[in-house]
Scaffold this active site. Structure first.
Site, PDB file in Angstrom:
ATOM      1  CG  ASP A 144      -1.656  -1.330   1.363  1.00 51.58           C
ATOM      2  OD1 ASP A 144      -2.424  -1.661   0.454  1.00 51.58           O
ATOM      3  OD2 ASP A 144      -1.439  -2.042   2.362  1.00 51.58           O
TER       4      ASP A 144
ATOM      5  CG  HIS B  83      -3.337  -5.147   3.424  1.00 53.21           C
ATOM      6  ND1 HIS B  83      -2.882  -4.303   2.438  1.00 53.21           N
ATOM      7  CD2 HIS B  83      -3.637  -6.307   2.800  1.00 53.21           C
ATOM      8  CE1 HIS B  83      -2.898  -4.936   1.278  1.00 53.21           C
ATOM      9  NE2 HIS B  83      -3.361  -6.157   1.468  1.00 53.21           N
TER      10      HIS B  83
END
EC number: 1.1.1.37
Length: 334
Positions: free
Chosen positions: A159, A187
């Site tokens: 990410d 996440h």
């Protein structure tokens, strides 16, 4: 020549492992002079495929690999480990609720946590990749009481790299010009990609990303949703989930644990929230900005959190708290 280190990759017959194993074996993660014993674990029905992966690794003729062991047995895979990269998990199938996913994965990570506890070195570094990564990592921690919680982390570097990638595209710079983006929280699609502390080398000087871009509405809107939903966008386009970029992020994450973060830079990883300075509840596995030295991470302190960020950070903490509660219901019965 130093002693070989024992490195385990689970889900070793899968897509991410296929992209990862060569980088481990060629020395670009643990260093060009670090010999390795590579352990590959997968479930019994995947042993045929794993045999093919094993053959390919042998055919790479990588000088650092002193041994490669492919197995479906935890007692073989987890023995005397220095590093465990837990990639294998139950993927979300169509029509599956997130809680069904949690239930299936609690079982896997409870078992692997117990195997770490029983067979691995107490100094083992454990990196959880399999989703839901944060809660799977917390499950493993709870199931491995004799290994320090600080030895566990989960992957939010993908990410983090995605966030950098978006800034790069917008400003026409390269990835090495951007530093100190942060992924806060889970996440999942509630994660908060934050560039309010990020810096970019732009037109000859280092400035804040907000200053360089002069587009607050993009940074507070489309930028965040693009990073949050990037995994789904890749699946939609490729008909398969991120593998190359995931493997690259795992390599970055482990290399930083092994060799430390560059001076003046921090990276994002999911770590235990106990005693953090940002008001995130204790006993969650939450992504923070960290610096790493001597294989030990430390949460970056003293960053100012504005109201916009606070709200986003609390939202993802709330999701993690709910996930944890669900998982722990299953944990006691798993």
């Amino acid at each position: 020549q130093s002693e070989p280190i024992r490195v385990l990759v689970t889900g070793a017959a899968g897509q991410i492992a296929y992209s990862l194993l060569y980088s481990i074996g060629n020395g670009s993660i643990f260093g060009k002079d670090q010999p390795l014993i590579l352990l590959l674990l997968d479930i019994t029905p995947m042993m045929g495929v794993l045999e093919g992966v094993l053959m390919e690794l042998q055919d790479c003729a990588l000088p650092l690999l002193t041994d490669i062991i492919a197995t479906d047995k935890e007692e073989v895979a987890f023995k005397d480990l220095d590093v465990a990269v837990l990639v294998g998990s139950m993927p979300r199938r169509e029509g599956m609720e997130r809680k069904d996913l949690l239930k299936a994965n609690v079982k896997i990570f409870k078992s692997q946590g117990a195997a770490l506890d029983k067979y691995a070195k107490k100094s083992v570094k454990v990196i959880v990749v399999g989703n839901p990564a944060n809660t799977n990592c917390l499950t493993a921690i709870k199931s491995a009481p004799s290994i320090p919680k600080e030895n566990f982390s989960c992957l939010t570097r993908l990410d983090h790299n995605r966030a950098i990638g978006q800034i790069v595209l917008k400003l026409g710079v390269t990835a090495k010009d951007v530093k100190n983006v942060i992924i806060w929280g889970n996440h999942s699609s509630t994660q908060y990609p934050d560039v309010s502390h990020a810096k970019v080398k732009f037109q000859g000087k280092e400035v804040g990303v907000y200053e360089a871009l002069k587009d607050d509405s993009w940074l507070k809107g489309e930028f965040i949703t693009t990073v949050q939903q990037r995994g789904a966008a890749v699946i939609k386009a490729r008909k398969l989930s991120s593998a190359m970029s995931a493997a690259k992020a795992i390599g970055d994450h482990i290399r930083d644990i092994w060799f430390g973060t560059p001076e003046g830079e921090f990276v994002s990883m999911g770590v235990i929230s106990d005693g953090n300075p940002y008001g995130v509840p204790d006993d969650l596995l939450y992504s923070f900005p960290v610096v790493i030295e001597n294989k030990t991470w430390k949460i970056v302190e003293g960053l100012t959190i504005n109201d916009f960020s606070r709200e986003k950070m609390d939202l993802t903490a709330k999701e993690l708290t709910e996930e944890k509660e669900n998982a722990f219901e299953y944990l006691s019965s798993a």
